[in-house]
Design a protein around this motif. Sequence first.
Motif, PDB file in Angstrom:
ATOM      1  N   GLY A  43     -20.839  18.328  13.386  1.00  0.00           N
ATOM      2  CA  GLY A  43     -19.560  17.697  13.107  1.00  0.00           C
ATOM      3  C   GLY A  43     -19.051  18.197  11.755  1.00  0.00           C
ATOM      4  O   GLY A  43     -19.643  19.101  11.156  1.00  0.00           O
ATOM      5  N   PRO A  44     -17.978  17.612  11.250  1.00  0.00           N
ATOM      6  CA  PRO A  44     -17.432  18.027   9.956  1.00  0.00           C
ATOM      7  C   PRO A  44     -18.457  17.846   8.832  1.00  0.00           C
ATOM      8  O   PRO A  44     -19.173  16.842   8.783  1.00  0.00           O
ATOM      9  CB  PRO A  44     -16.241  17.090   9.747  1.00  0.00           C
ATOM     10  CG  PRO A  44     -15.893  16.591  11.113  1.00  0.00           C
ATOM     11  CD  PRO A  44     -17.179  16.558  11.876  1.00  0.00           C
ATOM     12  N   LEU A  45     -18.508  18.830   7.944  1.00  0.00           N
ATOM     13  CA  LEU A  45     -19.446  18.813   6.820  1.00  0.00           C
ATOM     14  C   LEU A  45     -18.702  19.023   5.510  1.00  0.00           C
ATOM     15  O   LEU A  45     -17.598  19.571   5.492  1.00  0.00           O
ATOM     16  CB  LEU A  45     -20.494  19.919   6.989  1.00  0.00           C
ATOM     17  CG  LEU A  45     -21.381  19.822   8.221  1.00  0.00           C
ATOM     18  CD1 LEU A  45     -22.184  21.102   8.400  1.00  0.00           C
ATOM     19  CD2 LEU A  45     -22.293  18.609   8.119  1.00  0.00           C
ATOM     20  N   SER A  46     -19.343  18.617   4.426  1.00  0.00           N
ATOM     21  CA  SER A  46     -18.805  18.803   3.079  1.00  0.00           C
ATOM     22  C   SER A  46     -19.891  19.391   2.190  1.00  0.00           C
ATOM     23  O   SER A  46     -21.088  19.242   2.474  1.00  0.00           O
ATOM     24  CB  SER A  46     -18.348  17.467   2.495  1.00  0.00           C
ATOM     25  OG  SER A  46     -17.283  16.939   3.250  1.00  0.00           O
ATOM     26  N   PRO A  47     -19.476  20.039   1.090  1.00  0.00           N
ATOM     27  CA  PRO A  47     -20.483  20.544   0.154  1.00  0.00           C
ATOM     28  C   PRO A  47     -21.438  19.423  -0.265  1.00  0.00           C
ATOM     29  O   PRO A  47     -21.018  18.294  -0.491  1.00  0.00           O
ATOM     30  CB  PRO A  47     -19.651  21.043  -1.025  1.00  0.00           C
ATOM     31  CG  PRO A  47     -18.329  21.411  -0.419  1.00  0.00           C
ATOM     32  CD  PRO A  47     -18.107  20.366   0.659  1.00  0.00           C
ATOM     33  N   GLY A  48     -22.712  19.745  -0.325  1.00  0.00           N
ATOM     34  CA  GLY A  48     -23.720  18.772  -0.717  1.00  0.00           C
ATOM     35  C   GLY A  48     -24.363  18.032   0.453  1.00  0.00           C
ATOM     36  O   GLY A  48     -25.430  17.441   0.297  1.00  0.00           O
ATOM     37  N   ASP A  49     -23.705  18.034   1.625  1.00  0.00           N
ATOM     38  CA  ASP A  49     -24.345  17.457   2.804  1.00  0.00           C
ATOM     39  C   ASP A  49     -25.598  18.274   3.106  1.00  0.00           C
ATOM     40  O   ASP A  49     -25.740  19.419   2.655  1.00  0.00           O
ATOM     41  CB  ASP A  49     -23.406  17.500   4.022  1.00  0.00           C
ATOM     42  CG  ASP A  49     -22.232  16.546   3.914  1.00  0.00           C
ATOM     43  OD1 ASP A  49     -22.233  15.687   3.011  1.00  0.00           O
ATOM     44  OD2 ASP A  49     -21.306  16.672   4.745  1.00  0.00           O
ATOM     45  N   ARG A  50     -26.501  17.682   3.867  1.00  0.00           N
ATOM     46  CA  ARG A  50     -27.739  18.391   4.210  1.00  0.00           C
ATOM     47  C   ARG A  50     -27.967  18.365   5.713  1.00  0.00           C
ATOM     48  O   ARG A  50     -27.594  17.416   6.389  1.00  0.00           O
ATOM     49  CB  ARG A  50     -28.934  17.765   3.500  1.00  0.00           C
ATOM     50  CG  ARG A  50     -28.905  18.012   2.019  1.00  0.00           C
ATOM     51  CD  ARG A  50     -30.172  17.568   1.385  1.00  0.00           C
ATOM     52  NE  ARG A  50     -30.273  18.166   0.058  1.00  0.00           N
ATOM     53  CZ  ARG A  50     -31.325  18.059  -0.695  1.00  0.00           C
ATOM     54  NH1 ARG A  50     -32.386  17.396  -0.283  1.00  0.00           N
ATOM     55  NH2 ARG A  50     -31.341  18.612  -1.878  1.00  0.00           N
ATOM     56  N   LEU A  51     -28.621  19.436   6.188  1.00  0.00           N
ATOM     57  CA  LEU A  51     -29.006  19.542   7.588  1.00  0.00           C
ATOM     58  C   LEU A  51     -30.517  19.705   7.651  1.00  0.00           C
ATOM     59  O   LEU A  51     -31.066  20.646   7.074  1.00  0.00           O
ATOM     60  CB  LEU A  51     -28.323  20.740   8.254  1.00  0.00           C
ATOM     61  CG  LEU A  51     -26.797  20.761   8.218  1.00  0.00           C
ATOM     62  CD1 LEU A  51     -26.279  22.058   8.811  1.00  0.00           C
ATOM     63  CD2 LEU A  51     -26.221  19.548   8.947  1.00  0.00           C
ATOM     64  N   ASP A  52     -31.173  18.784   8.326  1.00  0.00           N
ATOM     65  CA  ASP A  52     -32.613  18.870   8.575  1.00  0.00           C
ATOM     66  C   ASP A  52     -32.751  19.532   9.947  1.00  0.00           C
ATOM     67  O   ASP A  52     -32.399  18.931  10.965  1.00  0.00           O
ATOM     68  CB  ASP A  52     -33.216  17.466   8.562  1.00  0.00           C
ATOM     69  CG  ASP A  52     -34.707  17.457   8.794  1.00  0.00           C
ATOM     70  OD1 ASP A  52     -35.326  18.548   8.863  1.00  0.00           O
ATOM     71  OD2 ASP A  52     -35.259  16.356   8.929  1.00  0.00           O
TER      72      ASP A  52
END
Length: 167
Positions: A37-46
Amino acid sequence: MPLAPLAPLSSETLMNKSIPVDLPTDTYRPLYRVVTGPLSPGDRLDISADARVTNDVGYPGGTRYTVGVGWHLWAYTYVGPGISNGTWWRISHSMGDNVPVDRHHMPLHISRLHTIPDDWTPGDRMVVVLQADAHSTAWAKNDGTDLLTVDSGYGQIIVRPWVAAAV
């Protein structure tokens, strides 16, 4: 800013059932993919991904040999359905191993905690892809047409997004 987990995203849809065996180590084939989905700087993906390959090169009647396999996680910006012709970048370390004839089957596993970079456009979606390459110095022994089998039903990719929590 604190991060909150979203529902995991996953796919068990195998994109390529075989990988051509050649000499270069950078002729990747996508195996599994997930669109976030929509992401922003600093979000994380495991992220975690699995697949399994089978070395049947040269069978029956040809020359059997060891095949090297390299696999990685890659990403690109989602712009619509299908595979992007845009810029792809690797988001994980390189994994690799050899699958000799007597080993026959080899599991591929990789995991990564990926932080969305500062230059990411807020609201854009990312496609995360498990890719693999098959290579050998013996690749031409059977007219250069050998394929490493990617086994259906033995893999998936899972992406667990952690996004900025509402304050």
